[in-house]
Design a protein around this motif. Structure first.
Motif, PDB file in Angstrom:
ATOM      1  N   LEU A 282       0.808  -1.216   0.000  1.00 55.95           N
ATOM      2  CA  LEU A 282       0.000   0.000   0.000  1.00 55.95           C
ATOM      3  C   LEU A 282       0.841   1.267   0.000  1.00 55.95           C
ATOM      4  CD1 LEU A 282      -2.801   1.361   0.315  1.00 55.95           C
ATOM      5  CD2 LEU A 282      -2.592   1.003   2.792  1.00 55.95           C
ATOM      6  N   VAL A 283       2.003   1.207   0.638  1.00 57.31           N
ATOM      7  CA  VAL A 283       2.822   2.414   0.763  1.00 57.31           C
ATOM      8  C   VAL A 283       3.265   2.952  -0.602  1.00 57.31           C
ATOM      9  CG1 VAL A 283       5.037   1.192   1.005  1.00 57.31           C
ATOM     10  CG2 VAL A 283       4.724   3.412   2.105  1.00 57.31           C
ATOM     11  N   VAL A 284       3.320   2.090  -1.626  1.00 56.19           N
ATOM     12  CA  VAL A 284       3.818   2.536  -2.946  1.00 56.19           C
ATOM     13  C   VAL A 284       2.854   3.516  -3.629  1.00 56.19           C
ATOM     14  CG1 VAL A 284       4.562   1.775  -5.240  1.00 56.19           C
ATOM     15  CG2 VAL A 284       5.285   0.497  -3.212  1.00 56.19           C
ATOM     16  N   PRO A 285       1.570   3.145  -3.834  1.00 59.27           N
ATOM     17  CA  PRO A 285       0.672   4.147  -4.430  1.00 59.27           C
ATOM     18  C   PRO A 285       0.483   5.371  -3.537  1.00 59.27           C
ATOM     19  CG  PRO A 285      -0.580   2.202  -3.747  1.00 59.27           C
ATOM     20  CD  PRO A 285       0.859   1.845  -3.657  1.00 59.27           C
ATOM     21  N   LEU A 286       0.513   5.174  -2.211  1.00 60.11           N
ATOM     22  CA  LEU A 286       0.359   6.318  -1.305  1.00 60.11           C
ATOM     23  C   LEU A 286       1.521   7.303  -1.459  1.00 60.11           C
ATOM     24  CD1 LEU A 286      -0.952   4.723   2.008  1.00 60.11           C
ATOM     25  CD2 LEU A 286      -2.090   6.464   0.636  1.00 60.11           C
ATOM     26  N   THR A 287       2.734   6.780  -1.578  1.00 58.33           N
ATOM     27  CA  THR A 287       3.907   7.638  -1.728  1.00 58.33           C
ATOM     28  C   THR A 287       3.821   8.437  -3.028  1.00 58.33           C
ATOM     29  OG1 THR A 287       5.246   6.077  -0.459  1.00 58.33           O
ATOM     30  CG2 THR A 287       6.440   7.655  -1.834  1.00 58.33           C
ATOM     31  N   LEU A 288       3.383   7.785  -4.097  1.00 57.47           N
ATOM     32  CA  LEU A 288       3.240   8.472  -5.382  1.00 57.47           C
ATOM     33  C   LEU A 288       2.159   9.560  -5.304  1.00 57.47           C
ATOM     34  CD1 LEU A 288       4.212   8.636  -8.301  1.00 57.47           C
ATOM     35  CD2 LEU A 288       2.535   6.859  -8.903  1.00 57.47           C
ATOM     36  N   LEU A 289       1.044   9.241  -4.663  1.00 52.69           N
ATOM     37  CA  LEU A 289      -0.024  10.244  -4.491  1.00 52.69           C
ATOM     38  C   LEU A 289       0.496  11.459  -3.718  1.00 52.69           C
ATOM     39  CD1 LEU A 289      -3.257   8.210  -3.619  1.00 52.69           C
ATOM     40  CD2 LEU A 289      -2.999   9.845  -5.490  1.00 52.69           C
ATOM     41  N   LYS A 290       1.186  11.199  -2.616  1.00 48.94           N
ATOM     42  CA  LYS A 290       1.690  12.305  -1.800  1.00 48.94           C
ATOM     43  C   LYS A 290       2.672  13.166  -2.586  1.00 48.94           C
ATOM     44  CE  LYS A 290       1.314   9.843   2.593  1.00 48.94           C
ATOM     45  NZ  LYS A 290       2.063   9.268   3.712  1.00 48.94           N
ATOM     46  N   HIS A 291       3.470  12.523  -3.422  1.00 48.90           N
ATOM     47  CA  HIS A 291       4.417  13.249  -4.277  1.00 48.90           C
ATOM     48  C   HIS A 291       3.673  14.238  -5.173  1.00 48.90           C
ATOM     49  CE1 HIS A 291       7.397  14.106  -7.376  1.00 48.90           C
ATOM     50  NE2 HIS A 291       6.551  13.620  -8.278  1.00 48.90           N
ATOM     51  N   HIS A 292       2.616  13.768  -5.823  1.00 45.06           N
ATOM     52  CA  HIS A 292       1.866  14.646  -6.737  1.00 45.06           C
ATOM     53  C   HIS A 292       1.129  15.753  -5.979  1.00 45.06           C
ATOM     54  CE1 HIS A 292       2.809  12.658 -10.426  1.00 45.06           C
ATOM     55  NE2 HIS A 292       2.305  11.491 -10.045  1.00 45.06           N
TER      56      HIS A 292
END
Length: 321
Positions: A282-292
């Motif tokens: 789960l941390v992978v899509p969350l990290t990408l979302l937070k980046h954007h």
């Protein structure tokens, strides 16, 4: 993203899990998770009900005997030793004293502290069909039905660990809201921050609680607040699933569709799909979302508890597939 509580939440815990040598045999059951990892984020209050009611160290072990619904706590060697009433009374006493904790971690299988599946015996020593709860734990929890509680062994499961600590921080956030004074505006704002977390844990209750606040009409906030919070904590007890997380990730990514490039959108969908199929945690899509969202801030999303329900350094979502 939003701030974590300024003060560290307090968690009560069975003393043997913190390494205190208080068990019947003079030993302990130290949990490295509790006594090392979590001590940076929580203030622990260690309690051993058996020692507190006057049983020595070492001591004759006690066990539950009789009806699993209302068992007696008696000595396993000397059944004349009956500590049923002292354990229940101490549970009620501590429930009154520990009114500022945000969670409780109990020792599993303990006749005083076990939350479930505690062995119960017949007077002749044979096991009774069915199981009971530790008498101290049962008395304590009856006074705090919304308090997040968990047993030490279950915290080894990354999903259950993340769920419990998410609820502890939610409980802490609610206590802080109450300290400021609960208002209708404050309640609606609190719910707004928890919307996506609720959607991930319990989509049905997400709608129910939205309707509850949408139709509050003339209901006083003093009456509505406790009902809302009780239902919220009940909903968060249900573990989020890959399907519900995926649904929330899609909802949140929708706020980016007009501001990120087609390539970035494609990558976002690809990563969410990889999470949905169990390829990445789960941390992978969350990290990408937070980046954007750092590049393209959206105030409504920035306040969502879902994106950071607990301190990042706890890495609780790294193991959630």
């Amino acid at each position: 993203m939003h701030d974590q509580p300024a003060t560290r939440p307090k968690i009560a815990i069975s003393a043997c899990l913190m390494g205190a040598e208080v068990r019947y045999n003079g030993g302990h059951k130290q949990s490295s998770l509790c006594s090392h990892t979590l001590t940076d984020y929580f203030d622990f209050i260690a309690v051993c009900p058996e020692v507190a009611i006057g049983l020595g160290i070492p001591r004759e072990p006690i066990r539950l005997v009789g009806d699993p619904e209302v068992p007696q706590a008696v000595g396993s060697v000397n059944p004349q030793l009956n500590v049923t009433r002292p354990l229940i009374e101490f549970g009620e006493q501590m429930a009154a004293e520990l009114d500022d904790i945000c969670g409780y971690i109990f020792m599993h299988k303990s006749p005083s502290c076990g939350l479930e599946r505690v062995k119960v015996y017949h007077a002749n020593g044979a096991s009774v069909q069915g199981s009971g709860r530790g008498l101290y734990a049962q008395a304590f929890c009856a006074r705090h039905p919304d308090l997040p509680v968990e047993e030490d062994g279950r915290l080894n499961d990354p999903v259950l660990r993340e769920n419990f600590l998410t609820r502890v921080f939610a409980y802490s956030n609610w206590q802080q809201l109450l300290q400021k004074g609960l208002t209708r505006h404050g309640l609606i704002e609190f719910h707004s921050r928890y919307k996506y977390l609720l959607m991930a844990h319990h989509p049905v209750q997400y709608k129910t609680l939205g309707n509850l606040l949408g139709n509050m009409g003339l209901t006083s906030v003093e009456e509505l607040g406790p009902r809302y919070f009780s239902e919220l904590m009940g909903a968060l007890k249900k573990c989020a699933t890959r399907r519900t997380h995926t649904n929330v990730l899609q909802h949140i990514s929708g706020y980016l569709k007009r501001v990120i490039s087609p390539e970035d959108k494609q990558e976002m969908q690809q990563v969410i799909g990889q999470y949905r199929h169990g390829i990445v945690p789960l941390v992978v899509p969350l990290t990408l979302l937070k980046h954007h969202f750092r590049q393209h801030p959206v105030p409504y999303i920035a306040q969502q508890i879902y994106l950071q329900p607990h301190p990042e350094n706890l890495s609780l979502r790294n193991a959630i597939l």
